[in-house]
Motif scaffolding. Structure first.
Motif, PDB file in Angstrom:
ATOM      1  N   THR A 262      82.195  35.812  38.006  1.00 33.62           N
ATOM      2  CA  THR A 262      82.331  36.805  37.007  1.00 33.62           C
ATOM      3  C   THR A 262      80.721  37.180  36.364  1.00 33.62           C
ATOM      4  O   THR A 262      79.862  36.119  36.834  1.00 33.62           O
ATOM      5  N   ASP A 263      80.731  38.143  35.663  1.00 30.79           N
ATOM      6  CA  ASP A 263      79.306  38.520  35.102  1.00 30.79           C
ATOM      7  C   ASP A 263      78.684  37.261  34.448  1.00 30.79           C
ATOM      8  O   ASP A 263      77.596  37.006  34.376  1.00 30.79           O
ATOM      9  N   SER A 264      79.439  36.677  33.457  1.00 30.65           N
ATOM     10  CA  SER A 264      79.068  35.394  32.614  1.00 30.65           C
ATOM     11  C   SER A 264      78.429  34.418  33.620  1.00 30.65           C
ATOM     12  O   SER A 264      77.372  33.923  33.082  1.00 30.65           O
ATOM     13  N   VAL A 265      79.241  34.076  34.659  1.00 31.89           N
ATOM     14  CA  VAL A 265      78.529  32.949  35.320  1.00 31.89           C
ATOM     15  C   VAL A 265      77.251  33.389  36.111  1.00 31.89           C
ATOM     16  O   VAL A 265      76.389  32.460  36.289  1.00 31.89           O
ATOM     17  N   LEU A 266      77.241  34.531  36.528  1.00 37.49           N
ATOM     18  CA  LEU A 266      76.026  35.122  37.201  1.00 37.49           C
ATOM     19  C   LEU A 266      74.843  35.050  36.395  1.00 37.49           C
ATOM     20  O   LEU A 266      73.763  34.823  36.480  1.00 37.49           O
TER      21      LEU A 266
ATOM     22  N   SER B 215      88.842  27.922  23.565  1.00 40.55           N
ATOM     23  CA  SER B 215      89.695  27.729  24.382  1.00 40.55           C
ATOM     24  C   SER B 215      90.808  28.760  24.029  1.00 40.55           C
ATOM     25  O   SER B 215      91.400  28.730  22.929  1.00 40.55           O
ATOM     26  N   GLY B 216      91.225  29.721  25.092  1.00 39.01           N
ATOM     27  CA  GLY B 216      92.351  30.453  24.956  1.00 39.01           C
ATOM     28  C   GLY B 216      92.126  31.823  24.210  1.00 39.01           C
ATOM     29  O   GLY B 216      92.779  32.194  23.503  1.00 39.01           O
ATOM     30  N   ARG B 217      90.638  32.068  24.004  1.00 38.33           N
ATOM     31  CA  ARG B 217      90.450  33.554  23.245  1.00 38.33           C
ATOM     32  C   ARG B 217      90.097  34.359  24.253  1.00 38.33           C
ATOM     33  O   ARG B 217      88.985  34.333  24.942  1.00 38.33           O
ATOM     34  N   ARG B 218      91.146  35.279  24.536  1.00 32.04           N
ATOM     35  CA  ARG B 218      90.852  36.279  25.680  1.00 32.04           C
ATOM     36  C   ARG B 218      89.874  37.233  25.834  1.00 32.04           C
ATOM     37  O   ARG B 218      89.144  37.521  26.625  1.00 32.04           O
ATOM     38  N   HIS B 219      89.584  37.460  24.160  1.00 31.83           N
ATOM     39  CA  HIS B 219      88.205  38.500  24.081  1.00 31.83           C
ATOM     40  C   HIS B 219      87.070  37.978  24.392  1.00 31.83           C
ATOM     41  O   HIS B 219      85.995  38.557  25.132  1.00 31.83           O
ATOM     42  N   MET B 220      86.913  36.395  24.424  1.00 29.15           N
ATOM     43  CA  MET B 220      85.462  35.623  24.893  1.00 29.15           C
ATOM     44  C   MET B 220      85.665  35.832  26.191  1.00 29.15           C
ATOM     45  O   MET B 220      84.284  36.010  27.027  1.00 29.15           O
ATOM     46  N   ALA B 221      86.768  35.806  27.049  1.00 24.89           N
ATOM     47  CA  ALA B 221      86.393  35.806  28.379  1.00 24.89           C
ATOM     48  C   ALA B 221      86.202  37.243  28.894  1.00 24.89           C
ATOM     49  O   ALA B 221      85.969  37.269  30.232  1.00 24.89           O
TER      50      ALA B 221
ATOM     51  N   GLU C  23      76.822  41.526  26.194  1.00 20.28           N
ATOM     52  CA  GLU C  23      77.034  40.579  25.093  1.00 20.28           C
ATOM     53  C   GLU C  23      76.769  39.021  25.724  1.00 20.28           C
ATOM     54  O   GLU C  23      76.543  38.264  25.130  1.00 20.28           O
ATOM     55  N   HIS C  24      76.806  39.028  27.243  1.00 20.69           N
ATOM     56  CA  HIS C  24      76.427  37.605  27.681  1.00 20.69           C
ATOM     57  C   HIS C  24      75.082  37.425  27.500  1.00 20.69           C
ATOM     58  O   HIS C  24      74.448  36.379  27.300  1.00 20.69           O
ATOM     59  N   ALA C  25      74.144  38.767  27.854  1.00 20.93           N
ATOM     60  CA  ALA C  25      72.625  38.730  27.728  1.00 20.93           C
ATOM     61  C   ALA C  25      72.433  38.207  26.216  1.00 20.93           C
ATOM     62  O   ALA C  25      71.396  37.604  26.014  1.00 20.93           O
TER      63      ALA C  25
END
Length: 296
Positions: A151-155, A112-118, A124-126
């Protein structure tokens, strides 16, 4: 090693080219839980369904895929040593992240709170999806708690799962955002089947009406999307108390109205069949499906 940067259209290897040294694990049923907007109880539904399924004897892994604002570990009172941020940075392997939670559920925590992960790129999601091919654990079910929004991660996580479950509440913003998410999933990712759970309802009929309202809008403006109603979770003080105690309500207060409703939904999910073949895009545990096809 950091996660592989694989594009979404990475071709899948043929079954005969896959390494056969690992155990022949069976395919895993996968469910991505999402909600369009925040505040609809998505993470509570994800965590409690995973805990309930594990308590039913289903070997269940819960993945916290809300990469920037993760809180599954907080909700379940867990203290992770490593998170997905460490995996992405190459500091550990996936198996080193996994924690055991209530009822024996396995949990992959995020940071939580890691902006680079968001702000991870689509490739990278793949890569996060594909890293599950290396997991040497015998599982029945993977539950993925996604972030809010489109967002792309959700999709990507919804597309990579066998089923997408949308949590919706009886308020205009929730219905509007759920519809928007379903539309984007259908038009951009080819998702034509969505499971629906109505949350924080005052009666079973309210839950059914909420599904019917969303279904009518989708049928009118999207077209070829099937919305399957899984059930409703009532407003419940026991659920609020469980959250305050950092426990799953299905374990802390199994006789409460919310726990019984979530257990019924989990029972329905437990009867779903595992996938038999890949669909041709990035998917969780795709190599297990390919090996299963080669054996069959």
């Amino acid at each position: 090693m950091p996660i592989s940067r694989l594009p979404r259209n990475t071709p899948m290897p043929s079954p005969e080219l896959l390494p056969m040294s690992s155990p022949p694990f069976k395919p895993v049923r996968t469910l991505a839980v999402t909600g369009g907007k925040g505040g609809v109880g998505k993470t509570n539904v994800s965590a409690n369904l995973a805990v309930a399924l594990s308590g039913m004897g289903q070997r269940t892994l819960l993945l916290d895929a809300d990469l920037g604002l993760a809180n599954v570990d907080v909700l379940l009172g867990l203290s992770p040593k490593h998170t997905l941020a460490d995996l992405v940075a190459g500091r550990c392997e996936l198996d080193e992240i996994i924690l055991e939670g209530p009822n024996g559920v396995l949990v992959v925590p995020a940071a939580s709170g890691r902006r680079h992960m968001a702000e991870l790129r689509p490739a990278e999601h793949a890569g996060l999806v594909n890293v599950f091919n290396d997991l040497q654990r015998d599982l029945d079910l993977l539950v993925v708690d996604t972030a809010a929004g489109i967002t792309d991660s959700v999709l990507t996580f919804c597309q990579a799962a066998q089923d997408a479950l949308v949590v919706v509440c009886d308020e205009p913003a929730s219905i509007t955002d759920a519809y928007a998410l379903i539309k984007v999933l259908a038009r951009e990712r080819g998702v034509d089947r969505v499971q629906v759970v109505a949350n924080m309802v005052r009666s079973p009929q309210e839950g059914r009406n909420l599904h019917d309202k969303l279904s009518r809008v989708c049928e009118r403006f999207i077209g070829d999307v099937s919305l399957n109603y899984l059930g409703a979770v009532p407003q419940c003080d026991w659920l609020r108390m469980a959250v305050q105690r950092q426990q799953a309500v299905v374990a802390a207060y199994p006789g409460s109205p919310s726990a019984r409703a979530l257990a019924e939904i989990a029972q329905r999910i437990s009867r779903w069949q595992a996938p038999t073949a890949p669909r041709g895009h990035v998917e969780f545990f795709v190599e297990r499906m390919l090996r299963q096809g080669a054996v069959a």
